[in-house]
Design a protein around this motif. Structure first.
Motif, PDB file in Angstrom:
ATOM      1  N   ILE A 194      37.671  32.667  42.007  1.00  0.00           N
ATOM      2  CA  ILE A 194      38.463  31.510  42.425  1.00  0.00           C
ATOM      3  C   ILE A 194      39.930  31.709  42.058  1.00  0.00           C
ATOM      4  CG2 ILE A 194      38.856  29.033  42.057  1.00  0.00           C
ATOM      5  CD1 ILE A 194      35.866  28.653  41.794  1.00  0.00           C
ATOM      6  N   GLU A 213      43.994  35.712  31.850  1.00  0.00           N
ATOM      7  CA  GLU A 213      42.575  36.081  31.803  1.00  0.00           C
ATOM      8  C   GLU A 213      42.211  36.484  30.374  1.00  0.00           C
ATOM      9  OE1 GLU A 213      39.674  36.326  33.710  1.00  0.00           O
ATOM     10  OE2 GLU A 213      38.828  37.290  31.944  1.00  0.00           O
ATOM     11  N   GLY A 281      34.734  29.764  35.576  1.00  0.00           N
ATOM     12  CA  GLY A 281      33.299  29.787  35.808  1.00  0.00           C
ATOM     13  C   GLY A 281      32.765  28.397  36.095  1.00  0.00           C
ATOM     14  N   MET A 328      26.187  32.982  41.446  1.00  0.00           N
ATOM     15  CA  MET A 328      26.477  31.703  42.102  1.00  0.00           C
ATOM     16  C   MET A 328      27.142  31.985  43.438  1.00  0.00           C
ATOM     17  SD  MET A 328      27.672  29.164  39.070  1.00  0.00           S
ATOM     18  CE  MET A 328      26.493  28.472  37.920  1.00  0.00           C
ATOM     19  N   VAL A 359      31.647  39.357  47.843  1.00  0.00           N
ATOM     20  CA  VAL A 359      32.918  39.492  48.580  1.00  0.00           C
ATOM     21  C   VAL A 359      33.986  38.660  47.893  1.00  0.00           C
ATOM     22  CG1 VAL A 359      34.111  39.107  50.767  1.00  0.00           C
ATOM     23  CG2 VAL A 359      31.697  39.758  50.800  1.00  0.00           C
TER      24      VAL A 359
HETATM   25  P1  NAD Z   1      34.295  33.718  37.663  1.00  0.00           P
HETATM   26  O1  NAD Z   1      33.124  33.876  36.786  1.00  0.00           O
HETATM   27  O2  NAD Z   1      34.409  34.507  38.902  1.00  0.00           O
HETATM   28  O3  NAD Z   1      35.626  34.014  36.848  1.00  0.00           O
HETATM   29  C1  NAD Z   1      35.964  33.323  35.678  1.00  0.00           C
HETATM   30  C2  NAD Z   1      36.981  34.150  34.928  1.00  0.00           C
HETATM   31  O4  NAD Z   1      37.528  33.350  33.902  1.00  0.00           O
HETATM   32  C3  NAD Z   1      36.371  35.384  34.271  1.00  0.00           C
HETATM   33  O5  NAD Z   1      37.158  36.513  34.548  1.00  0.00           O
HETATM   34  C4  NAD Z   1      36.371  35.026  32.798  1.00  0.00           C
HETATM   35  O6  NAD Z   1      36.511  36.142  31.944  1.00  0.00           O
HETATM   36  C5  NAD Z   1      37.571  34.118  32.711  1.00  0.00           C
HETATM   37  N1  NAD Z   1      37.559  33.184  31.590  1.00  0.00           N
HETATM   38  C6  NAD Z   1      36.489  32.489  31.114  1.00  0.00           C
HETATM   39  N2  NAD Z   1      36.877  31.706  30.075  1.00  0.00           N
HETATM   40  C7  NAD Z   1      38.210  31.910  29.924  1.00  0.00           C
HETATM   41  C8  NAD Z   1      39.187  31.372  29.030  1.00  0.00           C
HETATM   42  N3  NAD Z   1      38.860  30.474  28.108  1.00  0.00           N
HETATM   43  N4  NAD Z   1      40.452  31.813  29.136  1.00  0.00           N
HETATM   44  C9  NAD Z   1      40.809  32.718  30.089  1.00  0.00           C
HETATM   45  N5  NAD Z   1      39.920  33.256  30.963  1.00  0.00           N
HETATM   46  C10 NAD Z   1      38.640  32.846  30.884  1.00  0.00           C
HETATM   47  O7  NAD Z   1      34.365  32.143  37.960  1.00  0.00           O
HETATM   48  P2  NAD Z   1      35.243  31.307  38.979  1.00  0.00           P
HETATM   49  O8  NAD Z   1      36.371  32.106  39.505  1.00  0.00           O
HETATM   50  O9  NAD Z   1      35.507  30.016  38.291  1.00  0.00           O
HETATM   51  O10 NAD Z   1      34.228  31.057  40.137  1.00  0.00           O
HETATM   52  C11 NAD Z   1      32.983  30.402  39.879  1.00  0.00           C
HETATM   53  C12 NAD Z   1      31.885  30.936  40.736  1.00  0.00           C
HETATM   54  O11 NAD Z   1      32.088  30.580  42.081  1.00  0.00           O
HETATM   55  C13 NAD Z   1      31.821  32.454  40.691  1.00  0.00           C
HETATM   56  O12 NAD Z   1      30.826  32.832  39.796  1.00  0.00           O
HETATM   57  C14 NAD Z   1      31.453  32.858  42.070  1.00  0.00           C
HETATM   58  O13 NAD Z   1      30.111  33.202  42.084  1.00  0.00           O
HETATM   59  C15 NAD Z   1      31.668  31.626  42.921  1.00  0.00           C
HETATM   60  N6  NAD Z   1      32.714  31.937  43.912  1.00  0.00           N
HETATM   61  C16 NAD Z   1      32.464  32.914  44.817  1.00  0.00           C
HETATM   62  C17 NAD Z   1      33.437  33.255  45.739  1.00  0.00           C
HETATM   63  C18 NAD Z   1      33.159  34.338  46.711  1.00  0.00           C
HETATM   64  O14 NAD Z   1      32.012  34.728  46.841  1.00  0.00           O
HETATM   65  N7  NAD Z   1      34.152  34.846  47.422  1.00  0.00           N
HETATM   66  C19 NAD Z   1      34.661  32.616  45.726  1.00  0.00           C
HETATM   67  C20 NAD Z   1      34.887  31.656  44.767  1.00  0.00           C
HETATM   68  C21 NAD Z   1      33.892  31.315  43.864  1.00  0.00           C
END
Ligand code: NAD
Ligand code: FAD
Length: 475
Positions: A194, A213, A281, A328, A359
């Protein structure tokens, strides 16, 4: 008196609505309960994916890409454009229109397949010999009874404890998709999917974007070589990405947000932004489901406990999608929904977790399926690698989009494809060939011997497969 159904589906996102349709196709009586409301308070089927996830984010990514391309990508084609202006209100209205089309499409599909729909929150009431009673409240107010129940209640964005979402200054994905004026300075916490997709949207529209990050490695789930290339390209595009940041105090002012953090080198730093997206997340959603009423088991992180076949801890109760273990992803939810409906009908529904594609819809796109090189090394699997750059692909040159590459990983002995990793134009579409190949347990040589149309981006896939045997023809 509660109305009886063969199957009650709680949640109308990609997991739930697809399960409901498949169960109805198989001749069962089905009701789907979903509580999502549109701006007018009416139903908005499709869950996170349709309302505040996959669909609106891809609509905004497309619009933002047009805006950037028309300014910076057309001159080399000899197309001169002057006076380009952003109409953000129109862009957001279009995105909302795309969402509505999808909402309405699912209602139509329910009618077509004779799936009953109740708008409201579904909560377990009790179980007896004929099944489970579910109360449906607000705006609906009634009870239904299901011989089988499929729970598909999805997930919610994870908050930072010291910065709850207000969707004005501190934004979840919901707010990030609806900012009504391009912020000058946009902060993003979390360089995951995201963070990168939303960061790209707002950077293309003119925001200065800084992503913080926590982890030291960028895109740790992707193949390292792809992640390295992506990092280089995103930084070149203007995304400021700080790895290894430990977030401290977050303070909201009247019009800005200050994030204090410790940088990877131990230095105390401060980031002041006009809006802050928190994308760290998501957490499973069982709000209001009342699992205790029937003794449905959750794990310590709040996911509904299921076996490999999505059977929950109670007879005839199933759970699919974001509310259970696994990635997810909308397509993973859909596959589980279909498989569960088929299992209820006595068929052998099947989901192959090894061939679920990933993706990321940045530019260039990133897509992969199967194992990464670092996973194969950790597992001690002997493998061969072959890659091919889009720079050497005729169609990519003609498009003017030559960044990235295709990479194959194949078993050293059998040549079976173990993973395919793509960063480059239309990676989201190209990955399907790799998924099909892996599903049929193809070898790299199989792909290398298949005729691919010329000139297409898919020739890069064939060439990468040839490169596994060190015989690429055009590089
Ligand atoms: P994500 O798990 O992809 O990324 C979260 C990121 O935040 C990780 O890199 C993690 O290390 C970091 N993080 C966690 N706690 C932190 C903190 N306290 N400080 C700084 N960084 C921290 O999660 P997301 O981007 O929130 O997306 C959620 C879910 O939605 C994903 O798991 C994905 O499966 C789904 N999603 C998928 C797509 C796609 O398929 N194109 C697009 C958007 C979302
Ligand atoms: P959801 O889509 O969350 O649906 C659950 C539904 O259940 C909701 O409508 C909710 O209101 C309803 N509900 C919950 N509890 C109850 C209850 N008790 N009673 C009645 N209704 C209830 N995935 C991809 O594969 N590709 C992408 O490009 C992609 N992009 C994304 C972008 C963003 C910004 C986000 C946030 C997510 C993205 N995802 C993407 C992830 C994808 O949206 C989810 O994996 C998917 O929506 C999960 O589907 P689901 O059916 O399990 O749950």
């Amino acid at each position: 008196m509660a109305k009886n159904f063969d199957v009650v589906v709680i949640g109308g996102g990609p997991g739930g609505y697809v399960a409901a349709i498949r169960a109805a196709q198989l001749g069962m009586s089905v009701v789907c309960i979903d509580e999502w409301k549109n701006e007018q308070g009416g139903p908005a089927l499709g869950g996170t994916c349709t309302n505040v996830g996959c669909i609106p984010s891809k609509a905004m990514l497309q619009s933002a890409e047009h805006f950037e391309h028309v300014q910076h990508g057309l001159a080399e084609h000899g197309v001169e454009v002057k006076g380009v202006k952003l109409n953000l209100a129109q862009m957001l209205a279009r995105k909302n229109g795309v969402v509505r089309q999808n909402n309405d499409g699912i209602q139509y599909l329910f009618k077509k397949n004779k799936v009953s729909f109740l708008h409201g929150r579904g909560s377990f009431v009790k179980a007896d010999a004929d099944g489970y009673e579910i109360a449906v409240s607000a705006p609906a107010s009634e009870s239904v009874k299901g011989r089988h129940v499929i729970v598909a209640t999805g997930s919610n964005p994870r908050e930072l404890p010291n910065a709850p979402f207000d969707e004005k200054l501190v934004l979840s994905n919901t707010g990030a998709l609806a900012i009504d004026a391009v912020p000058k300075r946009l902060g993003v916490i979390g360089a995951g999917v995201i963070g990168l997709e939303m960061g790209s949207v707002w950077r293309r529209l003119g925001a200065e974007v800084t992503i913080l990050e926590a982890l030291p490695a960028f895109l740790a789930a992707a193949d390292e070589q792809v992640a390295k290339e992506a990092h280089k390209l995103f930084v070149k595009q203007g995304l400021a990405i700080e790895m290894g940041a430990r977030i401290g105090d977050i303070r909201k002012g009247g019009k800005d947000v200050t994030v204090e953090y410790t940088a990877a080198n131990g230095e105390a730093r401060k980031l002041v932004v006009d809006k802050l997206i928190v994308s760290i997340g998501r957490v499973p959603n069982t709000n209001g489901l009342n699992p205790e009423a029937v003794g449905l088991k959750l794990d310590e992180r709040g996911f509904i406990v299921v076996d490999d076949d999505c059977r929950a801890s109670l007879p005839n109760v199933w759970a699919v999608g974001d509310v259970v273990r696994g990635p997810m992803l909308a397509h993973k939810s859909e596959e589980e929904g279909v498989a569960v409906a088929e299992r209820i009908a006595g068929q052998h529904g099947h989901v192959n977790f090894n061939t679920i594609p990933w993706v990321i819809y940045t530019s260039p796109e990133i897509a992969w399926v199967g194992k990464t090189e670092q996973q194969l090394k950790a597992e001690g699997v002997a493998y061969k690698a072959g890659s091919f750059p889009f720079l050497a692909n005729g169609r990519a040159r003609a498009l003017g989009d030559t960044s990235g590459f295709v990479k194959f990983l194949a078993d050293a002995k059998s040549d079976e494809i173990l993973g395919v990793h793509i960063i480059g134009p239309m990676a989201s579409e190209l990955i399907s060939e790799a998924v099909v190949a892996m599903e049929f347990r193809a070898s790299a040589e199989d792909i290398a011997r298949i005729c691919h149309a010329h000139p297409t981006l898919s020739e890069a896939t064939k060439e990468a497969a040839l490169a596994v045997d060190k015989r690429a023809l055009n590089f």
